[in-house]
Design an enzyme around this catalytic site. Structure first.
Site, short mmCIF file in Angstrom:
data_model
loop_
_atom_site.label_atom_id
_atom_site.label_comp_id
_atom_site.label_asym_id
_atom_site.label_seq_id
_atom_site.Cartn_x
_atom_site.Cartn_y
_atom_site.Cartn_z
N ARG A 107 0.88 -1.26 0.02
CA ARG A 107 -0.21 -0.10 -0.07
C ARG A 107 0.96 1.09 0.11
NH1 ARG A 107 -2.82 0.84 5.71
NH2 ARG A 107 -1.00 1.18 6.92
N THR A 111 -1.21 7.44 -0.01
CA THR A 111 -2.65 7.47 -0.21
C THR A 111 -3.19 6.11 0.43
OG1 THR A 111 -2.20 5.99 -2.06
CG2 THR A 111 -1.98 8.36 -2.82
N ASP A 203 4.54 -2.46 12.21
CA ASP A 203 4.48 -2.71 10.94
C ASP A 203 4.97 -4.20 10.88
OD1 ASP A 203 5.14 -1.09 7.79
OD2 ASP A 203 5.87 -3.34 8.26
N ASP A 206 8.08 -5.08 8.54
CA ASP A 206 9.45 -4.83 9.24
C ASP A 206 9.75 -5.71 10.17
OD1 ASP A 206 9.73 -2.62 7.36
OD2 ASP A 206 8.91 -1.19 8.46
C1 PRP Z 1 0.90 -4.48 5.33
C2 PRP Z 1 0.04 -5.65 5.71
C3 PRP Z 1 -1.10 -5.76 4.64
C4 PRP Z 1 -1.41 -4.21 4.49
C5 PRP Z 1 -2.82 -3.79 5.16
O1 PRP Z 1 1.42 -4.57 4.09
O2 PRP Z 1 0.86 -6.69 5.70
O3 PRP Z 1 -1.05 -6.23 3.56
O4 PRP Z 1 -0.16 -3.48 4.87
O5 PRP Z 1 -2.99 -2.77 5.20
P1 PRP Z 1 -4.62 -2.08 4.48
O6 PRP Z 1 -5.48 -3.05 4.92
O7 PRP Z 1 -4.69 -0.70 4.68
O8 PRP Z 1 -4.29 -2.37 2.93
P2 PRP Z 1 2.47 -3.31 3.25
O9 PRP Z 1 1.80 -2.63 2.56
O10 PRP Z 1 2.94 -2.72 4.43
O11 PRP Z 1 3.70 -4.05 2.54
P3 PRP Z 1 4.80 -5.10 3.04
O12 PRP Z 1 4.17 -6.33 4.04
O13 PRP Z 1 5.61 -5.47 1.67
O14 PRP Z 1 5.53 -4.35 4.08
N1 URA Z 2 0.42 -2.55 7.91
C1 URA Z 2 1.01 -3.03 8.96
O1 URA Z 2 1.84 -3.57 8.82
N2 URA Z 2 0.41 -2.56 10.39
C2 URA Z 2 -0.46 -1.79 10.50
O2 URA Z 2 -0.88 -1.42 11.49
C3 URA Z 2 -1.30 -1.37 9.16
C4 URA Z 2 -0.82 -1.92 7.95
#
Ligand code: PRP
Ligand code: URA
Length: 212
Positions: A107, A111, A203, A206
């Site tokens: 995401r 945005t 996160d 991370d």
């Molecule tokens: C995180 C998480 C979900 C998303 C949730 O991924 O693992 O996929 O955010 O957020 P949403 O419900 O608002 O869409 P992220 O986009 O941070 O990607 P990553 O796992 O590659 O760090």
């Molecule tokens: N993605 C994450 O990893 N943590 C949050 O709290 C929201 C989105």
């Protein structure tokens, strides 16, 4: 929050205990990863309790008997990259025959809109039961986009598994996909101004991969 018939919170004490450890910021990367897999396994155990069974004939060292095995379609685990990967091995310990597909979605930090960058499913995936996995459901944008994609490809039997969800995201998901069951271990308070779940766990990607 309204009641949605496709939304289920799994309250098992062991899941709640492990989730507390996962949330704690003092938990190390190694423990975090182990605990996420353990909770994923326990949740998968609960959400597969209605798998159909069939009888087969076997022979014990003592005598022949009829006994139950899981019938029906085989399962595909579909982690949303990256953080969903952290749940795969735990579920595979329980269901080693499950196939694994991948859907890459991130995401946009500004945005909060989801961007899909990768999709790979086993060839006969549309005939199988899909378990879509991601530790976090915040705005719901990512998981909604993932289910949209799976339905576009012809998948019919989809269930979602997320460790922690926010009310805003559950509402968005359940209104868009009322036919898709969503299982979680915790419904948290809200989202903060950056779209993070409060209190959440930070996160997930991370903390799993040590990228911060
Ligand atoms: C995180 C998480 C979900 C998303 C949730 O991924 O693992 O996929 O955010 O957020 P949403 O419900 O608002 O869409 P992220 O986009 O941070 O990607 P990553 O796992 O590659 O760090
Ligand atoms: N993605 C994450 O990893 N943590 C949050 O709290 C929201 C989105």
């Amino acid at each position: 929050m309204e009641n949605y018939s496709n939304f289920h919170i799994v309250q098992h004490p062991l899941i709640q205990h492990k989730l507390t450890l996962i949330r704690d910021k003092k938990t190390s990367k190694k423990e975090f990863s182990e605990l996420v897999n353990e909770v994923a396994m326990l949740m998968a155990y609960d959400m597969t309790k209605d798998l159909p069974l069939k009888e087969v004939e076997i022979e014990t060292p003592i005598k022949k008997m009829k006994s139950s095995v899981v019938a029906g379609k085989k399962i595909v685990l579909m982690p949303i990259l990256r953080a969903g990967i952290g749940m795969v091995n735990g579920i595979l310990q329980l269901i080693p025959s499950a196939r694994v597909g991948h859907i890459g979605i991130f995401r946009d930090e500004e945005t909060l809109q989801p961007h899909t960058y990768f999709f790979k499913m086993p060839k006969d995936g549309t005939k199988r039961d899909i378990i879509l996995i991601d530790p976090m459901l915040a705005t719901g944008g990512s998981i909604i986009a993932a289910v949209d994609k799976l339905k576009e490809r012809g998948c019919k039997n989809i269930k979602c598994l997320c460790l922690i969800v926010a009310p805003e995201g559950v509402k968005a998901f359940c209104e868009k996909h009322p036919d898709v069951p969503l299982y979680t271990a915790a419904l948290d308070e809200c989202l903060n101004e950056k779209g993070y779940i409060v209190p959440g766990l930070g996160d997930a990607g991370d903390r799993l991969f040590g990228t911060k």
